[in-house]
Design a protein around this motif. Structure first.
Motif, PDB file in Angstrom:
ATOM      1  N   ASN A 150     -40.697 -35.386  75.610  1.00  0.00           N
ATOM      2  CA  ASN A 150     -41.770 -36.295  74.851  1.00  0.00           C
ATOM      3  C   ASN A 150     -41.775 -36.894  73.455  1.00  0.00           C
ATOM      4  O   ASN A 150     -42.182 -37.247  72.890  1.00  0.00           O
ATOM      5  CB  ASN A 150     -42.867 -35.504  74.741  1.00  0.00           C
ATOM      6  N   ASP A 151     -40.431 -36.876  73.300  1.00  0.00           N
ATOM      7  CA  ASP A 151     -39.767 -37.204  71.955  1.00  0.00           C
ATOM      8  C   ASP A 151     -39.426 -39.070  72.195  1.00  0.00           C
ATOM      9  O   ASP A 151     -38.478 -38.636  72.912  1.00  0.00           O
ATOM     10  CB  ASP A 151     -38.183 -36.518  71.458  1.00  0.00           C
ATOM     11  N   ARG A 152     -40.385 -39.742  71.379  1.00  0.00           N
ATOM     12  CA  ARG A 152     -40.252 -41.203  71.553  1.00  0.00           C
ATOM     13  C   ARG A 152     -38.738 -41.936  71.070  1.00  0.00           C
ATOM     14  O   ARG A 152     -38.656 -42.254  71.537  1.00  0.00           O
ATOM     15  CB  ARG A 152     -40.895 -41.511  70.845  1.00  0.00           C
ATOM     16  N   ASN A 153     -38.380 -41.239  70.350  1.00  0.00           N
ATOM     17  CA  ASN A 153     -36.567 -42.143  69.236  1.00  0.00           C
ATOM     18  C   ASN A 153     -35.726 -40.637  69.514  1.00  0.00           C
ATOM     19  O   ASN A 153     -35.904 -40.198  67.954  1.00  0.00           O
ATOM     20  CB  ASN A 153     -37.068 -42.872  68.728  1.00  0.00           C
ATOM     21  N   SER A 154     -34.937 -39.843  70.362  1.00  0.00           N
ATOM     22  CA  SER A 154     -34.155 -39.313  69.852  1.00  0.00           C
ATOM     23  C   SER A 154     -32.850 -39.730  68.830  1.00  0.00           C
ATOM     24  O   SER A 154     -32.071 -38.374  67.901  1.00  0.00           O
ATOM     25  CB  SER A 154     -33.356 -38.273  70.821  1.00  0.00           C
ATOM     26  N   SER A 155     -33.038 -40.288  68.404  1.00  0.00           N
ATOM     27  CA  SER A 155     -31.896 -40.911  67.438  1.00  0.00           C
ATOM     28  C   SER A 155     -32.316 -41.389  65.975  1.00  0.00           C
ATOM     29  O   SER A 155     -31.598 -41.299  65.387  1.00  0.00           O
ATOM     30  CB  SER A 155     -31.349 -42.368  67.641  1.00  0.00           C
ATOM     31  N   ASP A 156     -33.172 -41.035  65.514  1.00  0.00           N
ATOM     32  CA  ASP A 156     -33.982 -41.161  64.445  1.00  0.00           C
ATOM     33  C   ASP A 156     -34.215 -39.660  64.367  1.00  0.00           C
ATOM     34  O   ASP A 156     -33.826 -39.099  62.709  1.00  0.00           O
ATOM     35  CB  ASP A 156     -35.472 -41.361  64.286  1.00  0.00           C
ATOM     36  N   GLU A 157     -33.915 -38.916  64.820  1.00  0.00           N
ATOM     37  CA  GLU A 157     -33.324 -37.233  63.944  1.00  0.00           C
ATOM     38  C   GLU A 157     -34.890 -36.802  63.390  1.00  0.00           C
ATOM     39  O   GLU A 157     -34.999 -35.391  63.209  1.00  0.00           O
ATOM     40  CB  GLU A 157     -32.301 -36.519  63.302  1.00  0.00           C
ATOM     41  N   THR A 158     -36.415 -37.172  63.748  1.00  0.00           N
ATOM     42  CA  THR A 158     -37.286 -36.548  64.163  1.00  0.00           C
ATOM     43  C   THR A 158     -37.793 -36.162  65.391  1.00  0.00           C
ATOM     44  O   THR A 158     -37.962 -36.519  66.767  1.00  0.00           O
ATOM     45  CB  THR A 158     -38.252 -37.775  63.967  1.00  0.00           C
ATOM     46  N   PHE A 159     -38.481 -34.836  65.535  1.00  0.00           N
ATOM     47  CA  PHE A 159     -38.797 -34.242  67.021  1.00  0.00           C
ATOM     48  C   PHE A 159     -39.390 -33.476  66.892  1.00  0.00           C
ATOM     49  O   PHE A 159     -40.470 -33.293  65.455  1.00  0.00           O
ATOM     50  CB  PHE A 159     -37.542 -32.761  67.115  1.00  0.00           C
ATOM     51  N   LEU A 160     -40.748 -32.972  68.013  1.00  0.00           N
ATOM     52  CA  LEU A 160     -41.995 -31.944  67.735  1.00  0.00           C
ATOM     53  C   LEU A 160     -42.134 -30.540  67.249  1.00  0.00           C
ATOM     54  O   LEU A 160     -40.931 -30.429  68.028  1.00  0.00           O
ATOM     55  CB  LEU A 160     -43.086 -33.326  69.074  1.00  0.00           C
ATOM     56  N   LYS A 161     -42.836 -30.510  66.729  1.00  0.00           N
ATOM     57  CA  LYS A 161     -42.782 -29.138  67.011  1.00  0.00           C
ATOM     58  C   LYS A 161     -43.474 -28.714  67.973  1.00  0.00           C
ATOM     59  O   LYS A 161     -44.327 -29.017  69.005  1.00  0.00           O
ATOM     60  CB  LYS A 161     -44.253 -28.239  65.816  1.00  0.00           C
TER      61      LYS A 161
END
Length: 553
Positions: free
Chosen positions: A246-257
């Motif tokens: 469900n992570d839309r963009n793994s390259s931005d190093e922003t992930f979901l709780k």
């Protein structure tokens, strides 16, 4: 006596002049060496010092800008591409590969000849000259090695003979590799590779240079030069990939709780130097969950709080290394013991190891996102204005997590491979995340539908197979209903005809007492009774035939 010394000095100086004027390998291979270049390097296995003499008569040296670089090879200059599997962990092997790129329509055949490819050149490009290499344009000022005997021809620039392995005569290119003040010669075709062990290579970035010569007749001529940087390090080269559902963009190093993140450690070890090593991965995810140690390169971790976290990974490997030389005399006693019966100076024949480490750091951000999506209801919809042959269906969708901003559907064939329709719509829902999606389908049948909910940082996907009811006149259900209607109509028609015939015979029955007439009348009665029983079944207890039979019994 003084005159003798002067004369001897003059002879030594005269004798030294040719040596000082001789061309050496480093003069040919490193025309652009920086002034701070140092020549103090450890010996590479199988390599030679670039202080050796270069046979300039057999292998001419052309300066940059010489017209012969452009005129010797028909169609343009040959390009050399140098690559390596750098970076390399010290002690491992590193491979250098050189590939020659010929001008358009040229290639090397099985015999090592450079030929023109068929059906590639235009008619204007055709030339009666079968040779690609123009030897006459390369010979200048005595180039070409005239007078060189066959025994002196098949040699490298330092005079060493070619190795006479099978097929060596079909290898018409000479490659000279040069690095760390040393060179390595190789006979090959349009591509070669060389492997060196980095145990004696100085750590850090180094320069590899390659000069390529082409053999033509009894002469060798330069055709290409290339150089590239490679790196030798004492830290394990590694790469960490991070992925999350469900992570839309793994390259931005922003992930979901509240969803697990998959960490995969990829160690760069093309020579398999660490294959027999025990490797451990020590994780600190930065969320006060402690240190996690594993021997598996894959790890999962779930962050339960929003925020920014510092991720740290340390990879430890016990790499093979040469054992140190131990003293023949016993070591001096110390306050601490060794296990009973074990003497360190007797372990020199065992394999020794040295610990190598690799490090990875990253800062990741944890935010809210769409965690799950589900289709809870599907309903066939009949709306005015719908195109003929199409069907509308409503899908009731629920989700967990943040409220989506967009919904997209992909309708495809039952195998979910061939997409037929892609539609995206903005979403305007409340915090309960309950929405209805209406989609049109091209007639009846089975479809695969992928439904995706999105927001700025996440997306959630669900798939389902849909059976659209028959709206096509040629659909199987329509054909079955039509068949039933036809059968019903036929039954009614037969019944009406039977009643009319019965009524006609009853009203216009002639008065006859002959036996033949009675038989025909009874036969007709039986036929009509059977027809009525077939199309209008009644209770058998009321049938007068049963009474007659009972009376007979």
């Amino acid at each position: 006596m003084e005159c003798r010394y002067r004369f001897l000095g003059f002879l030594l100086l005269a004798a030294g002049l040719p040596l000082d004027a001789a061309v050496r390998f480093h003069d040919v291979l490193s025309n652009e060496r920086p002034s701070a270049y140092t020549r103090e390097h450890n010996q590479l296995n199988g390599w030679s010092s670039d202080e050796n003499d270069w046979n300039e008569k057999l292998y001419p040296v052309w300066k940059t800008g010489d017209l012969r670089w452009r005129n010797c090879w028909k169609g343009g200059r040959v390009q050399a591409v140098l690559t390596s599997d750098s970076p390399a962990l010290v002690g491992s092997n590193i491979i250098f590969a050189v590939n020659l790129v010929f001008p358009r329509c040229q290639k090397e055949d099985a015999n090592g000849n450079i030929i023109y490819e068929k059906n590639c050149r235009n008619d204007t490009d055709l030339s009666p000259d079968p040779y690609v290499y123009n030897s006459t344009a390369c010979i200048e000022d005595g180039d070409g090695g005239n007078g060189t005997g066959q025994s002196h021809y098949n040699v490298f620039p330092d005079g060493k003979p070619f190795p006479h392995h099978p097929g060596w005569k079909k290898r018409n290119f000479v490659y000279v590799f040069h690095t760390l003040g040393q060179y390595f010669q190789r006979l090959g075709r349009c591509s070669v590779s060389v492997s060196i062990n980095t145990a004696n290579v100085t750590l850090g970035p180094q320069l590899m240079e390659v000069t390529v010569y082409r053999r033509h007749g009894r002469a060798f001529f330069p055709i290409a030069k290339v150089k590239d940087i490679y790196v030798v390090t004492d830290q394990i080269p590694l790469l960490v990939t991070m992925a999350q559902k469900n992570d839309r963009n793994s390259s931005d190093e922003t992930f979901l709780k509240d969803l697990p993140i998959l960490f995969d450690v990829l160690i760069h070890d093309p020579s398999h130097f660490l294959n027999q090593s025990a490797i451990y991965y020590k994780w600190n995810f930065g969320d006060n969950t402690g240190l996690f140690v594993s021997n598996n390169h894959i790890s999962n971790h779930t962050y339960v709080l929003n925020g920014t976290f510092s991720l740290n990974l340390t990879v430890q490997a016990a790499a093979p290394a040469p054992c140190p030389l131990l003293s023949s005399s016993p070591p001096k006693p110390t306050l601490s013991s060794v296990p009973d019966g074990v003497k360190p100076w007797e372990l020199s024949d065992e394999s020794c190891q040295i610990y190598r480490y690799g490090y990875f750091k990253a800062t990741i951000t944890i935010v809210e996102g769409i965690l799950e999506v589900n289709i809870v209801q599907m309903t066939d919809v009949a709306k005015p204005g719908t195109q003929p042959g199409s069907s509308l269906m409503d899908f009731v969708v629920t989700c967990q997590g943040t409220v989506p901003t967009e919904v997209c559907t992909v309708i495809s064939d039952p195998t979910c491979q061939l997409a037929q329709d892609v539609v995206c719509d903005p979403v305007d829902v409340d915090h309960s995340c309950l929405l209805t999606v209406t989609r049109a389908f091209r007639g009846s049948g089975t479809y695969c539908m992928n439904l995706t909910l999105r927001d700025e940082t996440s997306l959630a996907l669900t798939s389902t197979l849909i059976a659209v009811p028959g709206s096509d006149p040629a659909s199987p259900s329509r054909m079955a209903n039509g068949a039933l209607v036809c059968v019903g109509c036929l039954m009614i028609l037969v019944t009406v005809i039977a009643l009319l015939m019965y009524k006609k015979y009853k009203e216009y029955k002639p008065i006859e007492n002959s036996a033949e007439t009675q038989v025909r009348g009874k036969s007709l009665d039986v036929f009509l009774n059977r027809a009525k029983a077939t199309f209008f079944p009644r209770n058998q207890e009321k049938d007068p035939l049963l009474k007659n039979q009972a009376g007979v019994i």
